[in-house]
Design a protein around this motif. Structure first.
Motif, PDB file in Angstrom:
ATOM      1  N   THR A  46      -7.075  64.347  37.871  1.00 47.30           N
ATOM      2  CA  THR A  46      -7.829  63.441  38.743  1.00 47.30           C
ATOM      3  C   THR A  46      -9.234  63.989  38.994  1.00 47.30           C
ATOM      4  O   THR A  46      -9.908  63.543  39.926  1.00 47.30           O
ATOM      5  N   ASN A  47      -9.642  64.912  38.147  1.00 48.50           N
ATOM      6  CA  ASN A  47     -10.947  65.542  38.276  1.00 48.50           C
ATOM      7  C   ASN A  47     -11.950  64.795  37.404  1.00 48.50           C
ATOM      8  O   ASN A  47     -11.785  64.693  36.183  1.00 48.50           O
ATOM      9  N   LEU A  48     -12.996  64.264  38.013  1.00 52.52           N
ATOM     10  CA  LEU A  48     -13.997  63.504  37.275  1.00 52.52           C
ATOM     11  C   LEU A  48     -14.684  64.345  36.212  1.00 52.52           C
ATOM     12  O   LEU A  48     -15.050  63.838  35.146  1.00 52.52           O
ATOM     13  N   SER A  49     -14.856  65.636  36.468  1.00 51.41           N
ATOM     14  CA  SER A  49     -15.549  66.498  35.511  1.00 51.41           C
ATOM     15  C   SER A  49     -14.764  66.668  34.214  1.00 51.41           C
ATOM     16  O   SER A  49     -15.325  67.123  33.212  1.00 51.41           O
ATOM     17  N   HIS A  50     -13.479  66.322  34.212  1.00 45.19           N
ATOM     18  CA  HIS A  50     -12.661  66.443  33.005  1.00 45.19           C
ATOM     19  C   HIS A  50     -12.836  65.247  32.062  1.00 45.19           C
ATOM     20  O   HIS A  50     -12.305  65.278  30.949  1.00 45.19           O
ATOM     21  N   VAL A  51     -13.546  64.217  32.512  1.00 48.51           N
ATOM     22  CA  VAL A  51     -13.699  63.001  31.708  1.00 48.51           C
ATOM     23  C   VAL A  51     -15.012  63.072  30.936  1.00 48.51           C
ATOM     24  O   VAL A  51     -16.088  63.106  31.533  1.00 48.51           O
ATOM     25  N   ASN A  52     -14.908  63.085  29.630  1.00 45.52           N
ATOM     26  CA  ASN A  52     -16.083  63.017  28.766  1.00 45.52           C
ATOM     27  C   ASN A  52     -16.359  61.540  28.482  1.00 45.52           C
ATOM     28  O   ASN A  52     -15.523  60.860  27.869  1.00 45.52           O
ATOM     29  N   PRO A  53     -17.510  61.003  28.903  1.00 52.69           N
ATOM     30  CA  PRO A  53     -17.779  59.570  28.702  1.00 52.69           C
ATOM     31  C   PRO A  53     -17.706  59.135  27.238  1.00 52.69           C
ATOM     32  O   PRO A  53     -17.295  58.016  26.944  1.00 52.69           O
ATOM     33  N   ILE A  54     -18.093  60.011  26.332  1.00 52.91           N
ATOM     34  CA  ILE A  54     -18.032  59.655  24.904  1.00 52.91           C
ATOM     35  C   ILE A  54     -16.579  59.525  24.456  1.00 52.91           C
ATOM     36  O   ILE A  54     -16.207  58.586  23.739  1.00 52.91           O
ATOM     37  N   ALA A  85     -24.192  55.213  28.647  1.00 50.85           N
ATOM     38  CA  ALA A  85     -25.011  55.443  29.842  1.00 50.85           C
ATOM     39  C   ALA A  85     -24.469  54.654  31.029  1.00 50.85           C
ATOM     40  O   ALA A  85     -24.351  55.183  32.146  1.00 50.85           O
ATOM     41  N   LYS A  86     -24.107  53.396  30.805  1.00 49.91           N
ATOM     42  CA  LYS A  86     -23.545  52.590  31.887  1.00 49.91           C
ATOM     43  C   LYS A  86     -22.158  53.093  32.276  1.00 49.91           C
ATOM     44  O   LYS A  86     -21.778  53.067  33.446  1.00 49.91           O
ATOM     45  N   LEU A  87     -21.394  53.535  31.296  1.00 49.66           N
ATOM     46  CA  LEU A  87     -20.071  54.076  31.588  1.00 49.66           C
ATOM     47  C   LEU A  87     -20.174  55.329  32.447  1.00 49.66           C
ATOM     48  O   LEU A  87     -19.383  55.526  33.372  1.00 49.66           O
ATOM     49  N   ARG A  88     -21.156  56.165  32.172  1.00 47.49           N
ATOM     50  CA  ARG A  88     -21.356  57.369  32.973  1.00 47.49           C
ATOM     51  C   ARG A  88     -21.692  57.015  34.425  1.00 47.49           C
ATOM     52  O   ARG A  88     -21.202  57.654  35.356  1.00 47.49           O
ATOM     53  N   ILE A  89     -22.514  55.979  34.614  1.00 49.06           N
ATOM     54  CA  ILE A  89     -22.846  55.537  35.973  1.00 49.06           C
ATOM     55  C   ILE A  89     -21.601  54.989  36.673  1.00 49.06           C
ATOM     56  O   ILE A  89     -21.352  55.278  37.852  1.00 49.06           O
ATOM     57  N   ALA A  90     -20.815  54.187  35.950  1.00 49.40           N
ATOM     58  CA  ALA A  90     -19.601  53.611  36.541  1.00 49.40           C
ATOM     59  C   ALA A  90     -18.622  54.700  36.959  1.00 49.40           C
ATOM     60  O   ALA A  90     -17.994  54.615  38.026  1.00 49.40           O
ATOM     61  N   LEU A  91     -18.482  55.736  36.146  1.00 47.27           N
ATOM     62  CA  LEU A  91     -17.584  56.836  36.493  1.00 47.27           C
ATOM     63  C   LEU A  91     -18.053  57.564  37.747  1.00 47.27           C
ATOM     64  O   LEU A  91     -17.250  57.916  38.611  1.00 47.27           O
ATOM     65  N   SER A  92     -19.368  57.777  37.847  1.00 46.28           N
ATOM     66  CA  SER A  92     -19.897  58.514  38.993  1.00 46.28           C
ATOM     67  C   SER A  92     -19.696  57.753  40.305  1.00 46.28           C
ATOM     68  O   SER A  92     -19.662  58.370  41.375  1.00 46.28           O
ATOM     69  N   HIS A  93     -19.559  56.427  40.235  1.00 47.46           N
ATOM     70  CA  HIS A  93     -19.370  55.625  41.436  1.00 47.46           C
ATOM     71  C   HIS A  93     -17.911  55.207  41.639  1.00 47.46           C
ATOM     72  O   HIS A  93     -17.619  54.446  42.559  1.00 47.46           O
ATOM     73  N   SER A  94     -17.013  55.685  40.801  1.00 46.61           N
ATOM     74  CA  SER A  94     -15.596  55.387  40.972  1.00 46.61           C
ATOM     75  C   SER A  94     -15.000  56.289  42.039  1.00 46.61           C
ATOM     76  O   SER A  94     -15.314  57.484  42.104  1.00 46.61           O
ATOM     77  N   SER A  95     -14.155  55.723  42.866  1.00 48.36           N
ATOM     78  CA  SER A  95     -13.538  56.495  43.943  1.00 48.36           C
ATOM     79  C   SER A  95     -12.374  57.345  43.443  1.00 48.36           C
ATOM     80  O   SER A  95     -12.131  58.438  43.964  1.00 48.36           O
ATOM     81  N   VAL A  96     -11.642  56.838  42.464  1.00 46.39           N
ATOM     82  CA  VAL A  96     -10.489  57.547  41.906  1.00 46.39           C
ATOM     83  C   VAL A  96     -10.538  57.413  40.392  1.00 46.39           C
ATOM     84  O   VAL A  96     -10.760  56.317  39.862  1.00 46.39           O
ATOM     85  N   VAL A  97     -10.353  58.513  39.689  1.00 46.80           N
ATOM     86  CA  VAL A  97     -10.201  58.489  38.231  1.00 46.80           C
ATOM     87  C   VAL A  97      -8.951  59.291  37.878  1.00 46.80           C
ATOM     88  O   VAL A  97      -8.706  60.354  38.447  1.00 46.80           O
ATOM     89  N   VAL A  98      -8.174  58.763  36.958  1.00 45.52           N
ATOM     90  CA  VAL A  98      -6.978  59.454  36.474  1.00 45.52           C
ATOM     91  C   VAL A  98      -7.042  59.463  34.952  1.00 45.52           C
ATOM     92  O   VAL A  98      -7.105  58.402  34.321  1.00 45.52           O
ATOM     93  N   SER A  99      -7.048  60.630  34.376  1.00 44.61           N
ATOM     94  CA  SER A  99      -7.100  60.767  32.922  1.00 44.61           C
ATOM     95  C   SER A  99      -5.879  61.541  32.439  1.00 44.61           C
ATOM     96  O   SER A  99      -5.376  62.436  33.124  1.00 44.61           O
ATOM     97  N   VAL A 100      -5.409  61.180  31.256  1.00 47.79           N
ATOM     98  CA  VAL A 100      -4.208  61.786  30.678  1.00 47.79           C
ATOM     99  C   VAL A 100      -4.574  62.391  29.329  1.00 47.79           C
ATOM    100  O   VAL A 100      -5.218  61.738  28.498  1.00 47.79           O
TER     101      VAL A 100
END
Length: 241
Positions: A46-54, A85-100
């Motif tokens: 659930t750590n945003l820093s673990h998500v690579n936008p690419i 670029a837009k995906l990176r902005i959307a991620l930064s403004h997301s309240s919760v992210v879950v990556s597997v």
């Protein structure tokens, strides 16, 4: 005594060969046929820093998923990849992210000699492959909306999508947020229903902004992913005359 296994008929005695087939074996075969494939080892973050936008863009592309309501569609039916670029902005403004993450598939030359290579390297967001994702946007006090829950096609049907959705809901409810909505297509409705979502008990429906409520205002019409401003009807009549 019941024996489970398969035996060539030529090795059975004549009496056993004349016995009728046991129906329970057919039932067992059907249950095995419909059994869900096992879930591979995964790492949920659930750590945003673990998500690579690419990598996330590539995951969306592999699922043919678009973050746009009006995506550009190629002749082969594939949707246009989301802008990083837009995906990176959307991620930064997301309240919760879950990556597997799961272990990546290895080249054939590394598969020889067993699975020792995989066992030596622990599964982490940095050593694994992004195979599932989901996010939520919230005011962090009252309401939240869930978007972009996807799982790579080769691992769909193994409960990973349910895990993502459950983790998102848990993180939101832990903040005291219970007004949680999910904007989904008709194809996704059954999945969300199976995870506890349903029709709004207040009877509300989703309405999208279009600026077409007043004839005096310009109307917005969709053309692929672009929105076109159409003159109001009164102005169109003047132009036509």
């Amino acid at each position: 005594m019941a024996v489970v296994g398969s035996v060539h008929g030529g090795y059975l005695s004549s009496k056993l060969q004349t016995l009728p087939p046991v129906k329970i074996l057919n039932t067992q075969k059907r249950s095995i046929h419909h059994r869900r494939p096992p879930t591979p080892p995964i790492f949920i973050s659930t750590n945003l820093s673990h998500v690579n936008p690419i990598h996330l863009r590539d995951l969306y592309s592999s699922c043919n998923h678009s973050c746009h309501r009006f995506p550009n569609i190629f002749p082969d039916g594939r949707v246009e990849p989301v802008d990083v670029a837009k995906l990176r902005i959307a991620l930064s403004h997301s309240s919760v992210v879950v990556s597997v993450f799961a272990r990546p598939s290895l080249p054939e030359n590394l598969n020889t000699g067993g699975d020792w290579y995989r066992k030596m390297i622990p599964l982490t967001p940095f050593s694994g492959e992004l195979v599932g994702f989901g996010r939520a946007v919230s005011d962090n006090g009252l309401t939240a909306s869930i978007y972009d829950v996807v799982v790579i096609p080769s691992l769909q049907g193994r409960g990973i999508g349910r895990m993502i959705l459950q983790r998102i809901v848990r993180l939101l409810t832990n903040k005291g947020i219970y007004d949680i909505a999910a904007l989904c297509s008709d194809e996704e409705m059954e999945f969300f229903k199976a995870c506890g979502f349903g029709d709004d008990i207040l009877g509300s429906t989703t309405m999208m902004y279009s600026r077409s409520g007043n004839d005096d205002d310009d109307m917005v019409k969709s053309a692929g992913r672009k929105l076109l401003m159409v003159p109001p009807l009164k102005l169109q009549r003047k132009i036509n005359h």
